[in-house]
Write an enzyme that holds these catalytic residues in place. Structure first.
Site, PDB file in Angstrom:
ATOM      1  N   GLU A   1      51.345  89.133  45.052  1.00 29.44           N
ATOM      2  CA  GLU A   1      50.031  88.514  45.146  1.00 29.44           C
ATOM      3  C   GLU A   1      50.106  87.406  46.187  1.00 29.44           C
ATOM      4  O   GLU A   1      50.898  86.470  46.052  1.00 29.44           O
ATOM      5  CB  GLU A   1      49.599  87.927  43.801  1.00 29.44           C
ATOM      6  CG  GLU A   1      48.232  87.241  43.869  1.00 29.44           C
ATOM      7  CD  GLU A   1      47.840  86.574  42.563  1.00 29.44           C
ATOM      8  OE1 GLU A   1      47.001  87.144  41.835  1.00 29.44           O
ATOM      9  OE2 GLU A   1      48.385  85.481  42.271  1.00 29.44           O
TER      10      GLU A   1
ATOM     11  N   SER B   1      52.944  79.295  40.433  1.00 30.46           N
ATOM     12  CA  SER B   1      51.508  79.085  40.604  1.00 30.46           C
ATOM     13  C   SER B   1      50.848  78.688  39.289  1.00 30.46           C
ATOM     14  O   SER B   1      49.672  78.327  39.281  1.00 30.46           O
ATOM     15  CB  SER B   1      50.838  80.371  41.127  1.00 30.46           C
ATOM     16  OG  SER B   1      50.984  81.434  40.195  1.00 30.46           O
TER      17      SER B   1
ATOM     18  N   GLN C   1      55.643  79.950  34.331  1.00 34.07           N
ATOM     19  CA  GLN C   1      55.951  81.148  35.107  1.00 34.07           C
ATOM     20  C   GLN C   1      57.449  81.215  35.394  1.00 34.07           C
ATOM     21  O   GLN C   1      58.022  80.288  35.961  1.00 34.07           O
ATOM     22  CB  GLN C   1      55.160  81.101  36.408  1.00 34.07           C
ATOM     23  CG  GLN C   1      54.916  82.435  37.056  1.00 34.07           C
ATOM     24  CD  GLN C   1      53.949  82.289  38.223  1.00 34.07           C
ATOM     25  OE1 GLN C   1      54.320  81.796  39.284  1.00 34.07           O
ATOM     26  NE2 GLN C   1      52.717  82.699  38.021  1.00 34.07           N
TER      27      GLN C   1
ATOM     28  N   LYS D   1      66.065  70.925  13.496  1.00 39.54           N
ATOM     29  CA  LYS D   1      67.265  71.304  12.752  1.00 39.54           C
ATOM     30  C   LYS D   1      67.216  70.881  11.284  1.00 39.54           C
ATOM     31  O   LYS D   1      67.763  71.577  10.420  1.00 39.54           O
ATOM     32  CB  LYS D   1      68.519  70.714  13.414  1.00 39.54           C
ATOM     33  CG  LYS D   1      68.904  71.383  14.717  1.00 39.54           C
ATOM     34  CD  LYS D   1      70.244  70.856  15.202  1.00 39.54           C
ATOM     35  CE  LYS D   1      70.708  71.583  16.451  1.00 39.54           C
ATOM     36  NZ  LYS D   1      72.065  71.169  16.859  1.00 39.54           N
TER      37      LYS D   1
ATOM     38  N   ASP E   1      77.337  74.946  14.867  1.00 40.05           N
ATOM     39  CA  ASP E   1      77.798  73.821  15.681  1.00 40.05           C
ATOM     40  C   ASP E   1      79.182  73.345  15.249  1.00 40.05           C
ATOM     41  O   ASP E   1      79.988  72.902  16.074  1.00 40.05           O
ATOM     42  CB  ASP E   1      76.814  72.650  15.582  1.00 40.05           C
ATOM     43  CG  ASP E   1      75.566  72.860  16.420  1.00 40.05           C
ATOM     44  OD1 ASP E   1      75.624  73.643  17.383  1.00 40.05           O
ATOM     45  OD2 ASP E   1      74.530  72.242  16.096  1.00 40.05           O
TER      46      ASP E   1
ATOM     47  N   GLY F   1      71.871  64.597  14.170  1.00 43.61           N
ATOM     48  CA  GLY F   1      72.310  65.900  13.662  1.00 43.61           C
ATOM     49  C   GLY F   1      73.607  66.372  14.276  1.00 43.61           C
ATOM     50  O   GLY F   1      74.459  66.939  13.584  1.00 43.61           O
TER      51      GLY F   1
ATOM     52  N   GLN G   1      79.687  78.233  19.813  1.00 43.01           N
ATOM     53  CA  GLN G   1      78.667  78.301  18.764  1.00 43.01           C
ATOM     54  C   GLN G   1      77.694  79.449  19.027  1.00 43.01           C
ATOM     55  O   GLN G   1      77.198  80.080  18.096  1.00 43.01           O
ATOM     56  CB  GLN G   1      77.942  76.960  18.615  1.00 43.01           C
ATOM     57  CG  GLN G   1      77.098  76.502  19.783  1.00 43.01           C
ATOM     58  CD  GLN G   1      75.726  77.131  19.826  1.00 43.01           C
ATOM     59  OE1 GLN G   1      75.167  77.478  18.792  1.00 43.01           O
ATOM     60  NE2 GLN G   1      75.188  77.285  21.026  1.00 43.01           N
TER      61      GLN G   1
END
Length: 504
Positions: A34, A208, A212, A300, A336, A362, A475
């Site tokens: 385009e 654009s 995207q 989390k 983790d 966390g 992880q």
């Protein structure tokens, strides 16, 4: 009937020469291109015949458009000149894209409706009345109709999928896209749901519209031409997630193993709404075959209230970073801990060292839980010890002020804060360089950049250093195994992670 994905490269160059180069190169990664005339600064908009420069020896089908500023145009142009160009494009290019509000004038100018794309854009929201907008849009005879709206929630993509189902029943060619980072799945899954095409940028920072992806990402990372309604879904939920390395790693793993899975980023504000509308069998509207999710900041802990079963490690940490979804039931895990311990155990004997953990969020909880499970001596240092009092009780550790870190006799320092992260506070360390004197090792859970200021300071003072990349890969490999029941292709995941970091 499912159609093969068509990827359209959007060309947003400011010069005619640049647009022509991009047009030639886009044939490597796209099926159409385009040309956004409203981006050009050296084009004579008063002479429609000048369009021929883009249509001679074109390497792939070309859509010509020149957006009105009210619908995303890059510069204000005389409307009559703009529409005369689009009318000419409808007679000479493969397609000409015009806004629905200007359809009548275009017909007066002799447009060929068999090559028209008639479009509607909403850059503020996804309206609740998309069906009525669709009804008005398809009342204008055209080859293709297009609806693009801003997704305020990831679940806004569902309205576009429903429109695509309707268009297929009515045998209409429709492009339906939810814009923004919350709408990425509409760009990736739209073609498998019947969208005539999906748009990708020709290159990074050439977008654009918000959300995207590049054509290369769509075709290579996400393998968009292989996606179908049977493809199993996994992904990451959090805010923000646009710069996560996880899609690169996991999609590389699925490509390596030949599994029909795709891993997609979901920018989610309301985790309860996301689970209700996208996941739960009893309430879902998505029709997507979700098998699992990575969970990151800030969800989390919030996700704990939504899981049906909680793994003991996740329970001890008080945070879930991995969901396994089985027939709509949510099983919560925390990989983790494994991810943090494995790289550390490769370079030193954990039980023989004492550790100073910086941070009380966390990530710190996962580090403390893992270290304590291996019998290590642990101290926690926080800017505000009072806010970290819960950790003291949960893990039987002492909480101290970060300013007192230099007094600690810990042999290993671990940064479990986001300080120093790309896009957050890159180039900054949570501690002063002198705290590394006399230490053996320093470990930063941040993986981007690969060497943070924290690690640079530690290396310069003779410490062994570990970046968060190995934790990230480890992880992620554990997540892959939970979702698929198969061994993870760790080297393919590590390679994809390194390539992603090099690109970004």
């Amino acid at each position: 009937m499912q159609r093969t994905a068509r990827v359209c490269a959007v060309i947003t160059e400011e010069t005619t020469a640049g647009a022509l180069r991009a047009l030639q190169e886009s044939a490597r990664v796209a099926d159409l291109a385009e040309i956004r005339l409203d981006y050009l600064r050296d084009f004579d908009f008063g002479e429609p015949r000048n369009l021929s420069v883009f249509l001679e020896r074109q390497p792939l089908p070309v859509i010509i458009t020149c957006r009105d500023v009210d619908e995303g145009g890059h510069q204000a142009l005389d409307n009559d000149l703009r529409l005369r160009l689009l009318a000419e494009a409808s007679r000479t290019a493969d397609y000409s894209d015009v806004e629905a509000v200007h359809y009548a004038r275009l017909i007066e100018l002799g447009a060929d409706t068999s090559r028209l794309i008639v479009s509607y854009h909403n850059f503020k929201e996804t309206p609740a009345d998309l069906d009525s907008i669709y009804d008005r849009l398809v009342s204008f005879p055209a080859a293709i109709h297009k609806i693009a709206t801003l997704a305020q929630h990831a679940s806004d993509c569902l309205a576009h999928f429903k429109l695509l189902e309707r268009a297929q029943r009515e045998r209409r060619d429709l492009i339906a896209i939810a814009m923004g980072h919350r709408g990425i799945i509409s760009r990736l899954l739209g073609p498998s749901r019947g969208s005539f095409l999906t748009y990708g940028s020709f290159g990074r920072e050439k977008e654009s519209a918000a959300g995207q992806l590049t054509c290369r990402e769509m075709t290579r990372r996400y393998r968009i031409r292989d996606l179908s309604t049977k493809t199993r879904m996994v992904g990451i939920i959090g805010r923000p997630v646009a710069h996560s390395a996880s899609p690169a790693m996991h999609n590389a793993a699925f490509a390596e193993t030949g599994l029909d899975f795709v891993y997609v980023p979901f920018e989610v504000d309301d985790v309860n709404e996301f689970v209700r509308r996208m996941i739960l069998v009893s309430t879902t509207e998505s029709g997507l075959d979700f098998r699992g999710l990575s969970v990151t900041i800030p969800h989390k802990s919030a996700i704990l209230n939504l899981v049906d079963e909680l793994d003991p490690i996740a329970s001890a940490v008080g945070a879930v970073n991995t969901l396994v979804i089985d027939h709509g039931k949510l099983h919560g895990y925390n990989t983790d801990v494994r991810g943090m311990l494995a790289p550390l155990a490769e370079v030193l004997s954990i039980e023989d060292h004492s550790f100073a953990v910086i941070g009380a969020g966390g990530a710190a909880r996962a580090v403390i839980c893992g270290l304590k499970s291996r019998g290590a001596r642990v101290e926690v240092f926080a800017r505000d010890p009072a806010r970290a009092s819960g950790i003291a009780g949960d893990f039987d550790v002492k909480i101290k002020r970060l300013d007192d870190l230099h007094k600690s006799e810990a042999t290993v320092l671990i940064n479990a804060t986001p300080v120093g992260m790309h896009g957050h506070s890159e180039g900054v360390s949570p501690v002063s360089p002198d705290v590394f004197e006399g230490r053996i090792a320093a470990y930063d859970l941040i993986y981007n950049p690969a060497e943070t200021q924290f690690l640079k300071d530690a290396r310069e003072r003779g410490c062994l250093t570990l970046s968060g990349m190995e934790m990230l890969v480890t992880q992620a490999a554990a997540q892959f195994e939970l979702w698929t029941g198969r061994s993870a292709p760790v080297e393919a995941m590590r390679k994809a992670c390194l390539e992603y970091l090099a690109e970004s």
